[in-house]
Design an enzyme around this catalytic site. Structure first.
Site, PDB file in Angstrom:
ATOM      1  N   CYS A  90       0.474  -1.812  -0.142  1.00  0.00           N
ATOM      2  CA  CYS A  90      -0.105   0.284  -0.132  1.00  0.00           C
ATOM      3  C   CYS A  90       1.283   1.066   0.313  1.00  0.00           C
ATOM      4  CB  CYS A  90      -1.280   0.109   1.175  1.00  0.00           C
ATOM      5  SG  CYS A  90      -2.338   1.282   1.000  1.00  0.00           S
ATOM      6  N   HIS A 198      -4.237  -5.177  -0.090  1.00  0.00           N
ATOM      7  CA  HIS A 198      -3.868  -5.592   0.628  1.00  0.00           C
ATOM      8  C   HIS A 198      -3.615  -7.209   0.901  1.00  0.00           C
ATOM      9  CE1 HIS A 198      -3.997  -1.938   3.124  1.00  0.00           C
ATOM     10  NE2 HIS A 198      -4.551  -1.759   2.353  1.00  0.00           N
ATOM     11  N   GLU A 200      -2.686  -8.759   3.115  1.00  0.00           N
ATOM     12  CA  GLU A 200      -3.304 -10.001   4.144  1.00  0.00           C
ATOM     13  C   GLU A 200      -4.771  -9.619   4.628  1.00  0.00           C
ATOM     14  OE1 GLU A 200      -3.008  -5.378   5.155  1.00  0.00           O
ATOM     15  OE2 GLU A 200      -2.177  -6.854   3.852  1.00  0.00           O
TER      16      GLU A 200
END
Length: 218
Positions: A90, A198, A200
């Site tokens: 990011c 992202h 995750e």
């Protein structure tokens, strides 16, 4: 896998979720090693792989790194001089550009030619920030890059951003998405890689990408 992966802590948030995803991938694949979350330069310099997450404004994130004595120099030493695998996530990816134009003009690491600009969709019905799931479009470079092994065009990733990296050349572009216009989703050159999304939060696609990064031995 690398013996040690350092997730750099400089007060930007979102670090623990990144670290937990890396720990999950390492455990499930029996990769071994250590995942360290640290804001100390000695841990960055000792790491075999380095991850730089980022949440917030470009200038604030760079200022947060600069506020830690020697951190910018340590990142440069590991990522550029020692050429160890480096992943920006990011705003962590955006900081790899020359310039960021969020709330003024700010200097980045300068590793990739280009600048971070506001997203301006041609269709006024499209909202900013660009938020949610979007299909990845892999470039020729992306299709052959170790970071995207086992990830195909059309696989979805999760985005939350109002600014994007406008590369000066497509030679370092690994993937893009469309949100009223083409937006940079991933970049890479040598041992440097960055993703705007992202991992995750990107479920199967994100975990596969993190697995690939942990296994990457350029």
């Amino acid at each position: 896998m690398a013996q040690t992966v350092c997730v750099i802590d400089y007060g930007s948030g979102n670090l623990r979720s990144v670290a937990k995803s890396l720990e999950r991938v390492a455990a499930e694949a029996d990769l071994g090693g250590r995942i360290v979350v640290s804001g100390q330069t000695k841990d960055v310099l000792a790491a075999d792989h380095v991850v730089l997450p980022g949440v917030g404004a470009f200038g604030d994130c760079y200022a947060g790194l600069s506020a830690i004595d020697g951190m910018v120099e340590a990142i440069t030493e590991v990522a550029i001089n020692k050429a160890r695998p480096f992943l920006g996530i990011c705003v962590g990816m955006q900081l790899m550009a020359e310039i960021g134009l969020e709330h003024g003009r700010h200097t980045g690491f300068g590793w990739f030619e280009g600048q971070v600009e506001p997203i301006k969709p041609r269709d006024p019905a499209l909202k900013v920030p660009h938020m949610g799931w979007n299909a990845l479009e892999l470039t020729g470079q992306g299709q052959g890059h170790p970071l995207f092994a086992g990830i195909k065009a059309g696989d979805h990733a999760y985005f939350v951003h109002s600014y994007h990296m406008a590369l000066a050349s497509d030679r370092d572009l690994l993937a893009q998405v469309h949100h009223g216009a083409a937006l940079t989703a991933a970049i890479g050159r040598d041992t440097l890689v960055g993703v705007q999304f992202h991992p995750e939060k990107s479920q199967k696609t994100g975990l596969k990408l993190l697995h690939n990064f942990l296994e990457w031995q350029p």
